[in-house]
Design an enzyme around this catalytic site. Structure first.
Site, PDB file in Angstrom:
ATOM      1  N   ARG A  83       0.863  -1.189   0.000  1.00  0.00           N
ATOM      2  CA  ARG A  83       0.000   0.000   0.000  1.00  0.00           C
ATOM      3  C   ARG A  83       0.896   1.234   0.000  1.00  0.00           C
ATOM      4  O   ARG A  83       1.941   1.253   0.662  1.00  0.00           O
ATOM      5  CB  ARG A  83      -0.943   0.012   1.205  1.00  0.00           C
ATOM      6  CG  ARG A  83      -2.078  -1.010   1.109  1.00  0.00           C
ATOM      7  CD  ARG A  83      -3.061  -0.848   2.248  1.00  0.00           C
ATOM      8  NE  ARG A  83      -4.086  -1.888   2.232  1.00  0.00           N
ATOM      9  CZ  ARG A  83      -5.257  -1.791   1.612  1.00  0.00           C
ATOM     10  NH1 ARG A  83      -5.542  -0.676   0.946  1.00  0.00           N
ATOM     11  NH2 ARG A  83      -6.129  -2.770   1.655  1.00  0.00           N
ATOM     12  N   HIS A 119     -12.294  -1.947  -2.698  1.00  0.00           N
ATOM     13  CA  HIS A 119     -13.296  -0.929  -3.019  1.00  0.00           C
ATOM     14  C   HIS A 119     -13.613  -0.937  -4.513  1.00  0.00           C
ATOM     15  O   HIS A 119     -14.782  -0.905  -4.917  1.00  0.00           O
ATOM     16  CB  HIS A 119     -12.798   0.459  -2.608  1.00  0.00           C
ATOM     17  CG  HIS A 119     -12.951   0.762  -1.156  1.00  0.00           C
ATOM     18  ND1 HIS A 119     -12.187   0.143  -0.192  1.00  0.00           N
ATOM     19  CD2 HIS A 119     -13.773   1.626  -0.487  1.00  0.00           C
ATOM     20  CE1 HIS A 119     -12.533   0.604   1.008  1.00  0.00           C
ATOM     21  NE2 HIS A 119     -13.495   1.500   0.857  1.00  0.00           N
ATOM     22  N   ARG A 170      -9.192   6.152  -4.283  1.00  0.00           N
ATOM     23  CA  ARG A 170      -8.287   5.236  -3.584  1.00  0.00           C
ATOM     24  C   ARG A 170      -6.823   5.611  -3.800  1.00  0.00           C
ATOM     25  O   ARG A 170      -5.985   5.424  -2.915  1.00  0.00           O
ATOM     26  CB  ARG A 170      -8.540   3.799  -4.048  1.00  0.00           C
ATOM     27  CG  ARG A 170      -9.964   3.321  -3.869  1.00  0.00           C
ATOM     28  CD  ARG A 170     -10.435   3.482  -2.448  1.00  0.00           C
ATOM     29  NE  ARG A 170      -9.799   2.533  -1.536  1.00  0.00           N
ATOM     30  CZ  ARG A 170      -9.824   2.639  -0.212  1.00  0.00           C
ATOM     31  NH1 ARG A 170     -10.421   3.670   0.355  1.00  0.00           N
ATOM     32  NH2 ARG A 170      -9.237   1.731   0.549  1.00  0.00           N
ATOM     33  N   HIS A 176      -4.206   2.767  -2.319  1.00  0.00           N
ATOM     34  CA  HIS A 176      -3.893   1.821  -3.388  1.00  0.00           C
ATOM     35  C   HIS A 176      -3.038   2.462  -4.467  1.00  0.00           C
ATOM     36  O   HIS A 176      -3.065   3.679  -4.662  1.00  0.00           O
ATOM     37  CB  HIS A 176      -5.174   1.286  -4.036  1.00  0.00           C
ATOM     38  CG  HIS A 176      -5.954   0.344  -3.172  1.00  0.00           C
ATOM     39  ND1 HIS A 176      -5.519  -0.930  -2.884  1.00  0.00           N
ATOM     40  CD2 HIS A 176      -7.137   0.490  -2.525  1.00  0.00           C
ATOM     41  CE1 HIS A 176      -6.410  -1.526  -2.095  1.00  0.00           C
ATOM     42  NE2 HIS A 176      -7.397  -0.683  -1.861  1.00  0.00           N
TER      43      HIS A 176
END
Length: 357
Positions: A83, A119, A170, A176
Protein backbone atom coordinates in the site's frame (compact mmCIF):
# COMPACT_ATOMS: atom_id res chain seq x y z
CA UNK A 1 10.88 -8.46 -10.86
CA UNK A 2 11.52 -6.28 -7.81
CA UNK A 3 12.94 -3.50 -9.97
CA UNK A 4 9.87 -3.56 -12.19
CA UNK A 5 7.53 -3.43 -9.18
CA UNK A 6 9.51 -0.53 -7.73
CA UNK A 7 9.01 1.41 -10.96
CA UNK A 8 5.29 0.56 -10.88
CA UNK A 9 5.03 1.61 -7.24
CA UNK A 10 6.95 4.81 -7.90
CA UNK A 11 4.47 5.68 -10.65
CA UNK A 12 1.69 5.16 -8.11
CA UNK A 13 3.39 7.35 -5.51
CA UNK A 14 3.92 10.10 -8.08
CA UNK A 15 0.24 9.80 -9.08
CA UNK A 16 -0.89 10.10 -5.46
CA UNK A 17 1.42 13.06 -4.87
CA UNK A 18 0.15 14.79 -8.03
CA UNK A 19 -3.50 14.34 -7.05
CA UNK A 20 -2.94 15.48 -3.47
CA UNK A 21 -1.01 18.59 -4.54
CA UNK A 22 -3.21 19.67 -7.46
CA UNK A 23 -6.62 18.66 -6.08
CA UNK A 24 -6.39 19.66 -2.43
CA UNK A 25 -9.87 21.18 -2.58
CA UNK A 26 -11.26 17.78 -3.63
CA UNK A 27 -10.13 16.07 -0.43
CA UNK A 28 -13.62 15.87 1.09
CA UNK A 29 -15.05 14.58 -2.21
CA UNK A 30 -12.52 11.75 -2.48
CA UNK A 31 -13.07 10.76 1.14
CA UNK A 32 -16.84 10.73 0.56
CA UNK A 33 -16.45 8.60 -2.58
CA UNK A 34 -14.30 6.10 -0.69
CA UNK A 35 -16.83 5.88 2.14
CA UNK A 36 -19.74 5.39 -0.28
CA UNK A 37 -17.77 2.76 -2.22
CA UNK A 38 -17.33 0.66 0.92
CA UNK A 39 -18.96 -2.73 0.37
CA UNK A 40 -20.94 -2.24 3.58
CA UNK A 41 -23.25 0.11 1.68
CA UNK A 42 -24.08 -2.68 -0.76
CA UNK A 43 -25.38 -4.74 2.17
CA UNK A 44 -27.05 -1.98 4.20
CA UNK A 45 -28.45 0.20 1.40
CA UNK A 46 -28.43 -1.27 -2.10
CA UNK A 47 -29.43 -4.83 -1.18
CA UNK A 48 -32.70 -4.01 0.67
CA UNK A 49 -33.71 -1.55 -2.06
CA UNK A 50 -33.13 -3.95 -4.92
CA UNK A 51 -34.48 -7.00 -3.07
CA UNK A 52 -37.88 -5.42 -2.51
CA UNK A 53 -38.02 -3.95 -6.02
CA UNK A 54 -36.64 -6.96 -7.91
CA UNK A 55 -35.95 -9.91 -5.66
CA UNK A 56 -33.69 -11.75 -8.12
CA UNK A 57 -31.50 -8.68 -8.61
CA UNK A 58 -31.10 -8.25 -4.86
CA UNK A 59 -30.08 -11.88 -4.43
CA UNK A 60 -27.57 -11.70 -7.28
CA UNK A 61 -26.18 -8.41 -5.97
CA UNK A 62 -25.49 -9.91 -2.57
CA UNK A 63 -23.89 -13.06 -4.02
CA UNK A 64 -21.63 -11.00 -6.27
CA UNK A 65 -20.62 -8.76 -3.35
CA UNK A 66 -19.86 -11.68 -1.02
CA UNK A 67 -18.07 -13.97 -3.48
CA UNK A 68 -16.23 -11.04 -5.02
CA UNK A 69 -14.92 -9.92 -1.63
CA UNK A 70 -13.99 -13.50 -0.71
CA UNK A 71 -11.98 -13.82 -3.94
CA UNK A 72 -10.45 -10.42 -3.20
CA UNK A 73 -9.21 -11.80 0.12
CA UNK A 74 -7.65 -14.86 -1.55
CA UNK A 75 -6.04 -12.72 -4.26
CA UNK A 76 -4.57 -10.42 -1.62
CA UNK A 77 -3.03 -13.35 0.23
CA UNK A 78 -1.45 -14.57 -3.01
CA UNK A 79 -0.30 -11.27 -4.51
CA UNK A 80 1.16 -9.62 -1.37
CA UNK A 81 0.26 -6.15 -2.61
CA UNK A 82 1.88 -3.15 -0.94
CA UNK A 83 0.00 0.00 0.00
CA UNK A 84 1.35 3.47 -0.88
CA UNK A 85 1.15 4.92 2.62
CA UNK A 86 3.60 2.38 4.06
CA UNK A 87 5.63 1.51 0.94
CA UNK A 88 6.87 5.07 0.47
CA UNK A 89 8.21 5.03 4.05
CA UNK A 90 9.72 1.53 3.91
CA UNK A 91 11.36 1.44 0.48
CA UNK A 92 14.99 2.31 -0.25
CA UNK A 93 14.00 3.24 -3.82
CA UNK A 94 14.38 6.90 -2.91
CA UNK A 95 17.72 6.49 -1.14
CA UNK A 96 19.44 8.90 -3.56
CA UNK A 97 16.64 11.45 -3.62
CA UNK A 98 13.86 12.75 -1.43
CA UNK A 99 10.70 10.69 -1.37
CA UNK A 100 7.45 12.45 -2.36
CA UNK A 101 5.48 13.65 0.65
CA UNK A 102 2.30 11.59 0.90
CA UNK A 103 -0.56 12.74 3.11
CA UNK A 104 -2.65 10.26 5.11
CA UNK A 105 -6.34 10.45 5.99
CA UNK A 106 -8.65 8.71 8.51
CA UNK A 107 -9.67 6.19 5.80
CA UNK A 108 -6.13 5.57 4.49
CA UNK A 109 -4.77 3.06 6.98
CA UNK A 110 -6.42 -0.20 5.94
CA UNK A 111 -4.67 -3.25 7.33
CA UNK A 112 -4.87 -5.84 4.55
CA UNK A 113 -2.66 -6.30 1.47
CA UNK A 114 -3.36 -3.85 -1.35
CA UNK A 115 -3.87 -5.89 -4.50
CA UNK A 116 -6.46 -5.93 -5.92
CA UNK A 117 -8.42 -3.00 -4.52
CA UNK A 118 -11.44 -4.22 -2.58
CA UNK A 119 -13.30 -0.93 -3.02
CA UNK A 120 -12.78 -0.95 -6.79
CA UNK A 121 -13.61 -4.66 -7.09
CA UNK A 122 -16.73 -4.44 -4.95
CA UNK A 123 -18.04 -1.30 -6.62
CA UNK A 124 -17.40 -2.65 -10.11
CA UNK A 125 -19.17 -5.94 -9.36
CA UNK A 126 -22.17 -4.43 -7.59
CA UNK A 127 -22.73 -1.60 -10.08
CA UNK A 128 -22.26 -3.99 -13.01
CA UNK A 129 -25.12 -6.08 -11.60
CA UNK A 130 -27.32 -3.00 -11.23
CA UNK A 131 -26.61 -1.69 -14.74
CA UNK A 132 -27.06 -5.01 -16.55
CA UNK A 133 -30.18 -5.85 -14.53
CA UNK A 134 -31.75 -2.44 -15.20
CA UNK A 135 -31.08 -2.78 -18.92
CA UNK A 136 -32.52 -6.30 -18.90
CA UNK A 137 -35.69 -5.06 -17.15
CA UNK A 138 -36.29 -2.20 -19.59
CA UNK A 139 -35.41 -4.15 -22.69
CA UNK A 140 -37.46 -7.24 -22.00
CA UNK A 141 -37.91 -9.33 -25.13
CA UNK A 142 -38.58 -6.41 -27.42
CA UNK A 143 -36.30 -5.08 -30.10
CA UNK A 144 -34.11 -2.25 -28.68
CA UNK A 145 -35.65 1.18 -29.24
CA UNK A 146 -33.97 4.57 -29.51
CA UNK A 147 -34.91 5.35 -25.89
CA UNK A 148 -33.40 2.07 -24.76
CA UNK A 149 -30.16 2.82 -26.61
CA UNK A 150 -30.00 6.22 -24.92
CA UNK A 151 -30.60 4.56 -21.54
CA UNK A 152 -27.89 2.01 -22.35
CA UNK A 153 -25.35 4.75 -23.12
CA UNK A 154 -26.30 6.79 -20.04
CA UNK A 155 -26.08 3.86 -17.63
CA UNK A 156 -22.73 2.62 -18.91
CA UNK A 157 -21.38 6.16 -18.95
CA UNK A 158 -22.52 6.55 -15.35
CA UNK A 159 -20.95 3.18 -14.50
CA UNK A 160 -17.53 4.23 -15.77
CA UNK A 161 -17.78 7.67 -14.15
CA UNK A 162 -18.38 5.92 -10.81
CA UNK A 163 -15.45 3.53 -11.37
CA UNK A 164 -13.15 6.40 -12.32
CA UNK A 165 -14.07 8.36 -9.20
CA UNK A 166 -13.58 5.33 -6.95
CA UNK A 167 -10.19 4.56 -8.50
CA UNK A 168 -9.01 8.16 -8.23
CA UNK A 169 -10.28 8.29 -4.66
CA UNK A 170 -8.29 5.24 -3.58
CA UNK A 171 -5.16 6.60 -5.27
CA UNK A 172 -5.63 10.08 -3.78
CA UNK A 173 -6.03 8.65 -0.27
CA UNK A 174 -2.78 6.63 -0.64
CA UNK A 175 -4.70 3.41 -0.01
CA UNK A 176 -3.89 1.82 -3.39
CA UNK A 177 -1.59 2.00 -6.38
CA UNK A 178 -3.11 2.58 -9.86
CA UNK A 179 -2.49 -0.99 -11.05
CA UNK A 180 -4.33 -2.31 -7.98
CA UNK A 181 -7.51 -0.36 -8.66
CA UNK A 182 -7.48 -1.37 -12.33
CA UNK A 183 -7.11 -5.02 -11.29
CA UNK A 184 -9.99 -4.54 -8.86
CA UNK A 185 -12.34 -3.13 -11.50
CA UNK A 186 -11.58 -5.92 -13.98
CA UNK A 187 -11.95 -8.61 -11.31
CA UNK A 188 -15.25 -7.20 -10.09
CA UNK A 189 -16.70 -7.13 -13.60
CA UNK A 190 -15.53 -10.72 -14.17
CA UNK A 191 -17.29 -11.94 -11.00
CA UNK A 192 -20.52 -10.10 -11.86
CA UNK A 193 -20.49 -11.38 -15.44
CA UNK A 194 -20.00 -14.94 -14.17
CA UNK A 195 -23.07 -14.70 -11.95
CA UNK A 196 -25.18 -13.60 -14.92
CA UNK A 197 -25.00 -17.23 -16.02
CA UNK A 198 -25.60 -18.91 -12.65
CA UNK A 199 -29.28 -19.57 -11.96
CA UNK A 200 -29.03 -21.93 -8.99
CA UNK A 201 -28.56 -19.06 -6.51
CA UNK A 202 -32.22 -18.04 -6.81
CA UNK A 203 -33.70 -21.23 -5.35
CA UNK A 204 -30.85 -22.52 -3.18
CA UNK A 205 -31.84 -24.44 -0.06
CA UNK A 206 -30.65 -23.64 3.45
CA UNK A 207 -28.45 -26.73 3.30
CA UNK A 208 -26.75 -25.39 0.18
CA UNK A 209 -26.16 -22.01 1.82
CA UNK A 210 -24.72 -23.76 4.86
CA UNK A 211 -22.40 -25.96 2.82
CA UNK A 212 -21.19 -23.06 0.67
CA UNK A 213 -20.56 -20.95 3.77
CA UNK A 214 -18.61 -23.80 5.38
CA UNK A 215 -16.62 -24.38 2.18
CA UNK A 216 -15.67 -20.71 1.81
CA UNK A 217 -14.64 -20.52 5.47
CA UNK A 218 -12.74 -23.83 5.42
CA UNK A 219 -10.94 -22.99 2.19
CA UNK A 220 -9.86 -19.58 3.47
CA UNK A 221 -8.67 -20.93 6.84
CA UNK A 222 -7.01 -23.95 5.22
CA UNK A 223 -5.24 -21.75 2.70
CA UNK A 224 -4.13 -19.43 5.50
CA UNK A 225 -2.74 -22.35 7.55
CA UNK A 226 -1.00 -23.82 4.50
CA UNK A 227 0.77 -20.57 3.72
CA UNK A 228 1.64 -20.14 7.39
CA UNK A 229 3.10 -23.68 7.44
CA UNK A 230 5.18 -22.72 4.40
CA UNK A 231 6.57 -19.82 6.40
CA UNK A 232 4.42 -17.06 4.93
CA UNK A 233 3.18 -14.46 7.42
CA UNK A 234 -0.21 -13.37 6.12
CA UNK A 235 -0.58 -10.78 8.86
CA UNK A 236 2.55 -8.89 7.78
CA UNK A 237 0.44 -5.96 6.66
CA UNK A 238 -1.07 -5.41 10.10
CA UNK A 239 2.36 -4.68 11.55
CA UNK A 240 3.13 -2.27 8.71
CA UNK A 241 -0.19 -0.48 9.16
CA UNK A 242 0.37 -0.03 12.89
CA UNK A 243 3.95 1.15 12.37
CA UNK A 244 3.43 3.50 9.41
CA UNK A 245 0.01 5.00 10.05
CA UNK A 246 0.27 8.56 11.36
CA UNK A 247 -2.37 8.04 14.04
CA UNK A 248 -3.07 4.77 15.90
CA UNK A 249 -6.81 5.48 15.96
CA UNK A 250 -6.86 5.35 12.13
CA UNK A 251 -5.92 1.65 12.17
CA UNK A 252 -9.18 -0.31 12.39
CA UNK A 253 -9.48 -4.02 13.13
CA UNK A 254 -12.58 -4.25 10.95
CA UNK A 255 -10.35 -3.87 7.86
CA UNK A 256 -8.31 -6.99 8.64
CA UNK A 257 -8.73 -9.99 6.26
CA UNK A 258 -10.47 -12.19 8.83
CA UNK A 259 -12.95 -9.46 9.77
CA UNK A 260 -13.89 -9.09 6.12
CA UNK A 261 -14.15 -12.87 5.70
CA UNK A 262 -16.52 -13.38 8.62
CA UNK A 263 -18.69 -10.39 7.78
CA UNK A 264 -19.19 -11.67 4.24
CA UNK A 265 -19.88 -15.25 5.29
CA UNK A 266 -22.32 -14.03 7.91
CA UNK A 267 -24.19 -12.04 5.29
CA UNK A 268 -24.40 -15.01 2.92
CA UNK A 269 -25.58 -17.42 5.62
CA UNK A 270 -28.08 -14.86 6.87
CA UNK A 271 -29.52 -14.61 3.37
CA UNK A 272 -29.91 -18.38 3.28
CA UNK A 273 -31.71 -18.37 6.63
CA UNK A 274 -33.99 -15.55 5.54
CA UNK A 275 -34.96 -16.99 2.15
CA UNK A 276 -35.77 -20.36 3.68
CA UNK A 277 -37.78 -19.04 6.63
CA UNK A 278 -41.55 -19.23 6.95
CA UNK A 279 -41.66 -15.49 7.70
CA UNK A 280 -40.26 -14.82 4.23
CA UNK A 281 -42.68 -17.22 2.54
CA UNK A 282 -45.71 -15.77 4.30
CA UNK A 283 -44.86 -12.12 3.67
CA UNK A 284 -42.76 -11.81 0.50
CA UNK A 285 -44.65 -14.56 -1.32
CA UNK A 286 -48.13 -13.50 -0.25
CA UNK A 287 -50.62 -11.16 -1.89
CA UNK A 288 -49.20 -8.08 -0.19
CA UNK A 289 -45.82 -8.61 -1.85
CA UNK A 290 -47.34 -7.50 -5.18
CA UNK A 291 -48.60 -4.26 -3.65
CA UNK A 292 -46.05 -1.50 -4.33
CA UNK A 293 -46.78 0.52 -1.14
CA UNK A 294 -45.97 -2.63 0.85
CA UNK A 295 -42.64 -3.08 -0.92
CA UNK A 296 -41.85 0.60 -0.51
CA UNK A 297 -42.62 0.34 3.20
CA UNK A 298 -40.26 -2.64 3.44
CA UNK A 299 -37.50 -0.60 1.79
CA UNK A 300 -37.94 2.41 4.07
CA UNK A 301 -38.21 0.31 7.23
CA UNK A 302 -35.17 -1.76 6.22
CA UNK A 303 -33.04 1.31 5.53
CA UNK A 304 -33.96 2.91 8.85
CA UNK A 305 -33.45 -0.25 10.92
CA UNK A 306 -30.20 -1.21 9.19
CA UNK A 307 -28.86 2.31 9.64
CA UNK A 308 -29.47 2.04 13.37
CA UNK A 309 -28.06 -1.48 13.35
CA UNK A 310 -24.91 -0.35 11.53
CA UNK A 311 -24.21 2.15 14.30
CA UNK A 312 -23.74 -0.73 16.74
CA UNK A 313 -20.03 -1.58 16.75
CA UNK A 314 -18.87 -4.91 18.26
CA UNK A 315 -16.21 -4.50 20.97
CA UNK A 316 -12.75 -4.96 19.42
CA UNK A 317 -10.65 -5.52 22.54
CA UNK A 318 -10.76 -9.32 22.12
CA UNK A 319 -10.40 -10.34 18.47
CA UNK A 320 -12.24 -13.69 18.71
CA UNK A 321 -15.31 -12.07 20.26
CA UNK A 322 -15.15 -9.29 17.67
CA UNK A 323 -15.10 -11.80 14.80
CA UNK A 324 -18.00 -13.86 16.20
CA UNK A 325 -20.13 -10.78 16.80
CA UNK A 326 -19.26 -9.46 13.32
CA UNK A 327 -20.53 -12.73 11.81
CA UNK A 328 -23.77 -12.57 13.80
CA UNK A 329 -24.32 -8.88 13.05
CA UNK A 330 -23.79 -9.46 9.32
CA UNK A 331 -26.17 -12.44 9.32
CA UNK A 332 -28.84 -10.27 10.93
CA UNK A 333 -28.77 -7.77 8.04
CA UNK A 334 -30.47 -9.96 5.38
CA UNK A 335 -32.55 -11.66 8.06
CA UNK A 336 -34.04 -8.32 9.03
CA UNK A 337 -34.61 -6.90 5.55
CA UNK A 338 -35.74 -10.13 3.85
CA UNK A 339 -37.91 -11.83 6.46
CA UNK A 340 -38.38 -9.99 9.77
CA UNK A 341 -39.40 -6.54 8.49
CA UNK A 342 -41.73 -7.78 5.69
CA UNK A 343 -43.33 -10.24 8.11
CA UNK A 344 -43.96 -7.56 10.74
CA UNK A 345 -45.37 -5.15 8.16
CA UNK A 346 -47.57 -7.86 6.70
CA UNK A 347 -48.83 -8.71 10.19
CA UNK A 348 -49.62 -5.04 10.90
CA UNK A 349 -51.42 -4.70 7.57
CA UNK A 350 -53.56 -7.75 8.29
CA UNK A 351 -51.75 -10.61 6.57
CA UNK A 352 -53.76 -13.70 7.57
CA UNK A 353 -50.82 -16.00 8.25
CA UNK A 354 -49.27 -15.38 11.66
CA UNK A 355 -46.87 -18.28 12.09
CA UNK A 356 -43.32 -17.87 13.31
CA UNK A 357 -40.11 -19.18 11.83
Amino acid sequence: MEKGMNVLHDFGIQSTHYLQVNYQNSQDWFILVSVIADLRNAFYVLFPIWFHLREAVGIKLLWVAVIGDWLNLVFKWILFGQRPYWWVLDTDYYSNTSAPLIKQFPVTCETGPGSPSGHAMGTAGVYYVMVTSTLSIFRGKKKPTYRFRCLNVMLWLGFWVVQLNVCLSRIYLAAHFPHQVVAGVLSGIAVAETFRHIQSIYNASLKKYFLITCFLFSFAIGFYLLLKWLGVDLLWTLEKAKRRCERPEWVHIDTTPFASLLKNLGTLFGLGLALNSSMYRESCKGKLSKWFPFRLSCIVASLVLLHLFDSLKPPSQIELIFYVLSFCKSAAVPLASVSLIPYCLAWVLGQPNKKTV
